[in-house]
Design a protein around this motif. Structure first.
Motif, mmCIF file in Angstrom:
data_model
loop_
_atom_site.group_PDB
_atom_site.id
_atom_site.type_symbol
_atom_site.label_atom_id
_atom_site.label_comp_id
_atom_site.label_asym_id
_atom_site.label_seq_id
_atom_site.Cartn_x
_atom_site.Cartn_y
_atom_site.Cartn_z
ATOM 1 N N GLN A 1 0.851 -1.183 0.000
ATOM 2 C CA GLN A 1 0.000 0.000 0.000
ATOM 3 C C GLN A 1 0.887 1.233 0.000
ATOM 4 O OE1 GLN A 1 -2.284 1.723 3.622
ATOM 5 N NE2 GLN A 1 -3.791 0.390 2.598
ATOM 6 N N ILE A 2 0.519 2.224 -0.813
ATOM 7 C CA ILE A 2 1.273 3.471 -0.859
ATOM 8 C C ILE A 2 0.299 4.629 -0.862
ATOM 9 C CG2 ILE A 2 1.485 3.355 -3.389
ATOM 10 C CD1 ILE A 2 4.289 4.675 -3.016
ATOM 11 N N GLN A 3 0.566 5.628 -0.004
ATOM 12 C CA GLN A 3 -0.321 6.771 0.191
ATOM 13 C C GLN A 3 0.323 8.017 -0.396
ATOM 14 O OE1 GLN A 3 -3.562 7.275 1.862
ATOM 15 N NE2 GLN A 3 -3.207 9.106 0.619
ATOM 16 N N GLY A 4 -0.411 8.716 -1.264
ATOM 17 C CA GLY A 4 0.085 9.944 -1.863
ATOM 18 C C GLY A 4 -0.461 11.177 -1.164
ATOM 19 N N GLY A 5 -0.470 12.298 -1.909
ATOM 20 C CA GLY A 5 -0.995 13.542 -1.379
ATOM 21 C C GLY A 5 0.033 14.441 -0.742
ATOM 22 N N ALA A 6 1.303 14.063 -0.755
ATOM 23 C CA ALA A 6 2.390 14.861 -0.186
ATOM 24 C C ALA A 6 3.641 14.613 -1.017
ATOM 25 C CB ALA A 6 2.628 14.476 1.277
ATOM 26 N N PRO A 7 4.633 15.498 -0.922
ATOM 27 C CA PRO A 7 5.874 15.255 -1.690
ATOM 28 C C PRO A 7 6.496 13.897 -1.410
ATOM 29 C CG PRO A 7 5.842 17.496 -0.834
ATOM 30 C CD PRO A 7 4.667 16.796 -0.212
#
Length: 306
Positions: free
Chosen positions: A150-156
């Motif tokens: 699982q990988i979470q984005g929304g930030a650098p």
């Protein structure tokens, strides 16, 4: 099957949804010179999609991956990209486990990585699970009960978790030294994902620098437990790769005994030497390490490995 360091095994994947279909069909295909991929029925849900009977095979037939189910949750901006992204995720698992790098996969993987970067930059959380997976390389075989990424984005910085459970081995050297379960939490700049995907499964002429931070890592085999954390700048050139970290091993004498039983006398001697320079905390031996310019420093002792 060649086994790289557990710290280097980043299995990257991306997710979305597609219409339900049946039959044995090909996913949106990578180049034929890269890998052949097919699957059975797909099951669409509001969250994503599940593929049945996923099968990958390299053109030479030397490496394969089969999974009873592959579930992908999350939806990228372009639903038409779903099958390509699913194929890329499975290819990265196969490449990482078998240490297979194919030039014909490079451009395609980089393209899929850019699509994944776009989804993460938009704040998507990409999630995938392989169930009842078998990976072969020539006569060697590794089985996985479950592999979840699982990988979470929304930030650098994208944050990721990886968990492997129920790992089994057949015709793999030094099986008693390899883990039955492993988990990791790490982060990397979103904009460097495409380069890392290319580096894992392709053979790019470029040498991208990927900056990773490993916040927690554990691997277990019986009573032996390996834990660590650290950071690294990964490139395709060992002389420009650098890393630092903290490593702990519980029941190190048992690990040394396993190495002797596997007739890995150099490894056993190396572990015994490592014990001498380790710090002792209860049943754990600990090390603080750095790697730079081909020199490994362990608890202040430089060990040139060139």
């Amino acid at each position: 099957m060649k086994h790289a360091s557990l710290f280097s095994r980043f299995f990257l994947g991306v997710v979305s949804a597609c219409a339900t279909t049946t039959g044995q069909i090909a996913l949106a295909a990578p180049p034929q010179a890269c890998v052949t991929l097919t699957h059975g029925a797909t099951h669409d849900t509001p969250q994503g999609v599940t593929y049945d009977s996923v099968q990958l095979r390299t053109p030479d037939g030397q490496s394969t991956l089969t999974a009873r189910h592959l579930t992908l949750n999350g939806k990228p901006a372009d639903p038409a990209a779903t099958d390509d992204l699913a194929a890329a995720a499975s290819l990265l698992v196969l490449a990482a486990m078998t240490n297979t790098h194919t030039r014909s996969c490079s451009a395609w993987l980089a393209q899929q990585g850019q699509i994944a970067e776009t989804a993460l930059q938009a704040g998507k959380m990409l999630d995938l699970t392989w169930q009842s997976t078998t990976i072969t390389h020539r006569t060697a075989k590794v089985t996985l009960g479950t592999l979840h990424f699982q990988i979470q984005g929304g930030a650098p910085l994208a944050s990721a978790t990886l968990a492997l459970s129920g790992i089994g081995y057949h015709n793999v050297a030094d099986q008693s030294l390899l883990p039955s379960d492993a988990q990791a939490r790490f982060s990397l700049p979103t904009r460097e994902l495409a380069g890392l995907m290319d580096a894992i499964g392709g053979r790019s002429t470029a040498s991208p620098a990927v900056h990773t931070t490993l916040s927690a890592f554990t691997a277990t085999q019986g009573d032996i437990r390996l834990e660590g954390h650290g950071s690294a700048t990964l490139t395709g050139d060992v002389n420009t790769t650098s890393a630092l970290g903290h490593l702990e091993v519980s029941n190190l004498p048992e690990l040394i005994q396993h190495a002797r039983e596997e007739q890995q006398m150099k490894l056993a001697a190396g572990l015994a030497l490592a014990r001498l320079v380790s710090h002792r905390e209860g049943d754990r031996n600990t090390w603080d390490t750095t790697w730079e310019s081909g020199v490994l420093t362990v608890n202040g002792f430089p060990l040139p490995l060139k």
